[in-house]
Structure formats: C-alpha cells, structure tokens
Design an enzyme around this catalytic site. Structure first.
Site, PDB file in Angstrom:
ATOM      1  N   ASP A 124       0.869  -1.180   0.000  1.00  0.00           N
ATOM      2  CA  ASP A 124       0.000   0.000   0.000  1.00  0.00           C
ATOM      3  C   ASP A 124       0.905   1.229   0.000  1.00  0.00           C
ATOM      4  O   ASP A 124       1.732   1.390   0.888  1.00  0.00           O
ATOM      5  CB  ASP A 124      -0.846  -0.075   1.281  1.00  0.00           C
ATOM      6  CG  ASP A 124      -1.863   1.042   1.374  1.00  0.00           C
ATOM      7  OD1 ASP A 124      -1.715   2.050   0.676  1.00  0.00           O
ATOM      8  OD2 ASP A 124      -2.809   0.900   2.179  1.00  0.00           O
ATOM      9  N   ASP A 154      -3.234   2.168  -5.914  1.00  0.00           N
ATOM     10  CA  ASP A 154      -2.112   2.249  -4.970  1.00  0.00           C
ATOM     11  C   ASP A 154      -1.980   1.036  -4.055  1.00  0.00           C
ATOM     12  O   ASP A 154      -1.282   1.103  -3.054  1.00  0.00           O
ATOM     13  CB  ASP A 154      -2.214   3.526  -4.141  1.00  0.00           C
ATOM     14  CG  ASP A 154      -3.418   3.513  -3.218  1.00  0.00           C
ATOM     15  OD1 ASP A 154      -4.352   2.747  -3.488  1.00  0.00           O
ATOM     16  OD2 ASP A 154      -3.420   4.262  -2.236  1.00  0.00           O
ATOM     17  N   GLU A 155      -2.666  -0.049  -4.373  1.00  0.00           N
ATOM     18  CA  GLU A 155      -2.581  -1.237  -3.528  1.00  0.00           C
ATOM     19  C   GLU A 155      -2.496  -2.483  -4.387  1.00  0.00           C
ATOM     20  O   GLU A 155      -3.174  -2.576  -5.414  1.00  0.00           O
ATOM     21  CB  GLU A 155      -3.844  -1.395  -2.660  1.00  0.00           C
ATOM     22  CG  GLU A 155      -3.986  -0.384  -1.560  1.00  0.00           C
ATOM     23  CD  GLU A 155      -5.262  -0.610  -0.769  1.00  0.00           C
ATOM     24  OE1 GLU A 155      -5.612  -1.776  -0.507  1.00  0.00           O
ATOM     25  OE2 GLU A 155      -5.921   0.387  -0.443  1.00  0.00           O
TER      26      GLU A 155
END
Length: 412
Positions: free
Chosen positions: A9, A111-112
């Site tokens: 993350d 973003d993960e």
DNA sequence: TCTGGGGTCCTAGGACCC
DNA sequence: TCTGGGGTCCTAGGACCC
C-alpha cells in the site's frame, strides 16, 4: 505448501507520487511534512479531498470531505490538483518492480496490490517484506506499507496497522492481540452504516463482533453479516487472481453547471458514451445492459437500466439506448451529474451477425473500429464528432487516462 | 459555487411461469 | 368461496471499497 500473501500500500499515494516527482524536478519542499492535500477544482465543482498528508490528517482532514471544510480545519492548507497521468505511470512502474519478487501480483487499486509467495516461511517472509519496503523507498523515493499474512484479508488488515513506512504481520494466531483490539469500523467492509448498527447493538471492537452470536449477526445483516463475522475471525477464502474479469465499465461526471434541458443532457451523454464504449472495446468486451444515472442539484440520485436483446460494443447502439433511458428517467430537476454504465459483459465474439442488428449498426461497427485505431494512435481527441466541433462540451468525458486502469474490488 | 469518480455485490419487489 | 407456492428473471436502490 503454505501460501504467504503480502499487501503493498503506497502511503498517501497521490501525495507521495507528487512529492517524488517534485524531488526529481529539483523542488526543495516536502509536501509530506506539511499539511497538504490533493483535491479537484472547486470552480468545476470537483472540490473534495482525494488524498491527505499525515500533518493534514492531524488537523482531522478526511479524504472525501469538501475542500471548504478542509480549509476551515487548517487555514494554511496546501491544495494541489490531481495529475492522474502521473499516478497511473507511478502505479505501473511500482507494480513492474514488485513483479521482480514474484510473478503473482494482484492489482487491487491504483495504490494497492497483493503479492503471493509459495516457497517461503514466515521468518523469510518478514525479512523479505522489510526488504521490499526499504528497496522501494531507495528506488522510488516514497514509502509503502507492507502487510504479511496467510490470506488477503489479514494481509490488508496488517498493512493498515501503523503508517507510514512499516511492515507488519497479522497471522491467524495473532488476531486476538492485533485485530480484535481495533474499533469495529477498521475491519474491511464495515463502513459508516454498518458501524452505527453494530454500535447500537453494543459491538464496538472487532473482538466484540467475533464474539457476538453468529446467528444474531446473520439475522440482522444477512450475507453481509456472514462476511464481516468471518472477517472478524480472519477467515477469507477468496482466491488469488492476477486479473479478475471485468464486470462493468462506466463513466460519470459532475457538470460545471446544472443542466436544465434535454438537448444539452443528450450531448453530454454522447461524450460519456464515446469514452465508455471505447474503453469497453479496448477490453474486447460487449455489453448487454445499459444504465444511466442522474444526480440532481439537490443531490437526489436516480438510475435506470435496460437489458438489450443482444450484446453490443457499438457506440451508436449504446447511445440510442442511453438517450431512451435518460428520457424515461429525467424528472426535469436541474442536473448536477450524469453517468452511464455498461454491464453483463462478455468477450466479443468474432463477428457473427445477429437478427436484432440492422445494417446501419453493422456499418457503425466498422466506423467504431476505425475511430478506435485513430484514437489509440494519435490520442483521444484526434477525432471527434461534429456536434462537438464548436461546442463548449468535451467530446469525450470521464475517466482516468486511457491506460491500464486500476481494478477496484470490493470483495477481496 | 460545500459535497468526485471508478468499481463490486446484495436485496427487495414485481412480472411471469408452472 | 377460496386464493397456493416455488422458481427465475429483471430493475432500482443501497452499502461498501479506494
């Protein structure tokens, strides 16, 4: 063989990527050390917080709140507009780098992502997690959190523990100390509504939920209750998929001003259809269900959908149905936002003519293909429809830059 | 000019069939 | 006179995620 799942993350992703970019450009300031947010244009009515720095978080600024509110909480707040092209690039290069550790990378959002390892024990996993975290910082100049466990849910919960720049584990035998002590709303899939229901029943922590009578939760919350009860026990039987199949594709936009006439609404719907249908074809998919949504100036929200007799990826077919749906749906209230969505997708068959398709729609298929080729080669607006030539409206509306989109998943 | 845009999944209720 | 019940499909709306 035991599987190890890692959740990666990017901390304050949009801000971190902007910071790393500014640093490359030689800028002195560090956005991450001051109260700063990424937010849209207030003039265009996109004024909400998309990402916040940790100092901004200390002023109680939340993602999703209006920039007005945020400024009230912190008058000297630095507000930057989003640069989605940068984020898509940054996201892709991070994922490419993570693939040097394992080929099994599942994209969860921009973003993960999740990494899977099958030939590794716990101790080695912890060492590797720290190594990945440190290497990313060296190589890219921003920090990530790494969460390690035996399934995706617990890996994600581990990644959320303490930020930034941390690597945590949350194995099944650690959930009592690490998971159960947390407030119930920190459990994945417990949002605002469920939180308040749970609290009204005296359930405040994840541990409380785990130790509540399962039948009670099931009766009150149905399948969602089953899901979060299992999550509270760290149970998640979802499988690791590199590229989960796409279920729907859509675009929507809040308009610069409230639209009050049908003709203008139709033009905007055309620009949304152009974008969505293009994306659909890029995925080599066709759709059977077309849906239109309207948000009025009072924030009332309505939608209407229709299942077609055939599958289509044709801009004209889709647009005709979009207009029909809009006309049936609209109640004449001034329109703040419009959206369209295509679902019941299947992979497009190599062309077989179906009886519901007329000659014109076949011609339009050829047209779509040609337009797509030009757009993919020379850019989205290299070819536009005549109606947009001298109009104040964008010929294509909505969406991220045309690229590998983040796949959002609500269920792991 | 307070309140974005991309998704997934589930439920309730009506239509329709046997 | 009464008024079933199971199943499937479809739509509208809502909850949740980042």
């Amino acid at each position: 063989m035991v599987e190890i799942i890692m959740h990666v993350d990017v901390n304050s992703a949009f801000l971190s990527w902007t910071y790393a970019y500014e640093k490359q450009m030689g800028l002195e300031r560090n956005l991450l050390n001051i109260p700063s947010v990424i937010g849209g244009s207030e003039k265009n009515r996109h004024g909400i917080v998309l990402a916040r720095s940790i100092p901004a978080k200390k002023h109680k600024i939340q993602t999703g709140m209006s920039l007005m509110e945020a400024r009230q909480l912190c008058p000297n707040l630095l507000i930057l507009h989003p640069n989605y092209k940068l984020y898509v690039k940054a996201s892709k290069s991070l994922r490419d780098y993570l693939k040097t550790y394992t080929p099994d990378v599942e994209v969860f959002s921009i973003d993960e992502c999740f990494l899977r390892f099958t030939d590794i024990n716990r101790q080695e996993a912890v060492e590797l997690g720290h190594k990945i975290k440190d290497r990313v910082k060296e190589k890219f100049g921003y920090t990530i959190n790494v969460g390690i466990s035996e399934n995706k849910l617990l890996a994600k919960q581990a990644g959320d523990l303490e930020k930034p720049n941390k690597c945590h584990t949350m194995f099944m035998d650690e959930i009592k100390e690490k998971l159960w002590v947390l407030p119930v709303e920190e459990l994945f899939m417990v949002g605002r509504k469920t939180k308040s229901k749970l609290k009204s029943w005296g359930i405040y922590t994840i541990g409380d939920l785990a130790n509540t009578d399962y039948k009670f939760i099931l009766t009150m919350l149905k399948s969602h209750g089953r899901l979060i009860y299992n999550y509270a026990w760290g149970r998640d039987d979802s499988t690791f998929k590199e590229r989960p199949p796409m279920k729907s594709v859509g675009n929507s936009s809040t308009l610069k001003f409230d639209v009050r006439d049908r003709e203008t609404a139709h033009i905007i719907l055309l620009s949304l259809t152009e974008m969505t249908a293009w994306r659909l074809r890029e995925e080599k998919m066709s759709c059977q269900v077309v849906s239109v949504s309207i948000k009025d100036k009072y924030f009332g929200y309505k939608s209407r959908q229709r299942k077609l007799m055939y599958f289509t990826d044709c801009t004209r077919d889709i647009y005709i149905n979009v207009c029909k749906l809009f006309d049936e749906l609209w109640d004449e209230k001034p329109i703040r936002a419009l959206g369209i969505s295509l679902s019941n997708l299947e992979f497009s068959k190599s062309k077989q003519i179906n009886i519901f398709q007329d000659e014109l729609s076949l011609k339009n298929e050829t047209l779509d293909k040609t337009v797509d080729k030009i757009r993919n080669k020379y850019g989205a607006e290299s070819i536009i429809r005549g109606v947009f030539a001298n109009s104040p409206f964008k010929p294509l509306l909505g969406g991220y830059p045309h690229d590998e989109y983040p796949d959002m998943r609500s269920i792991l």
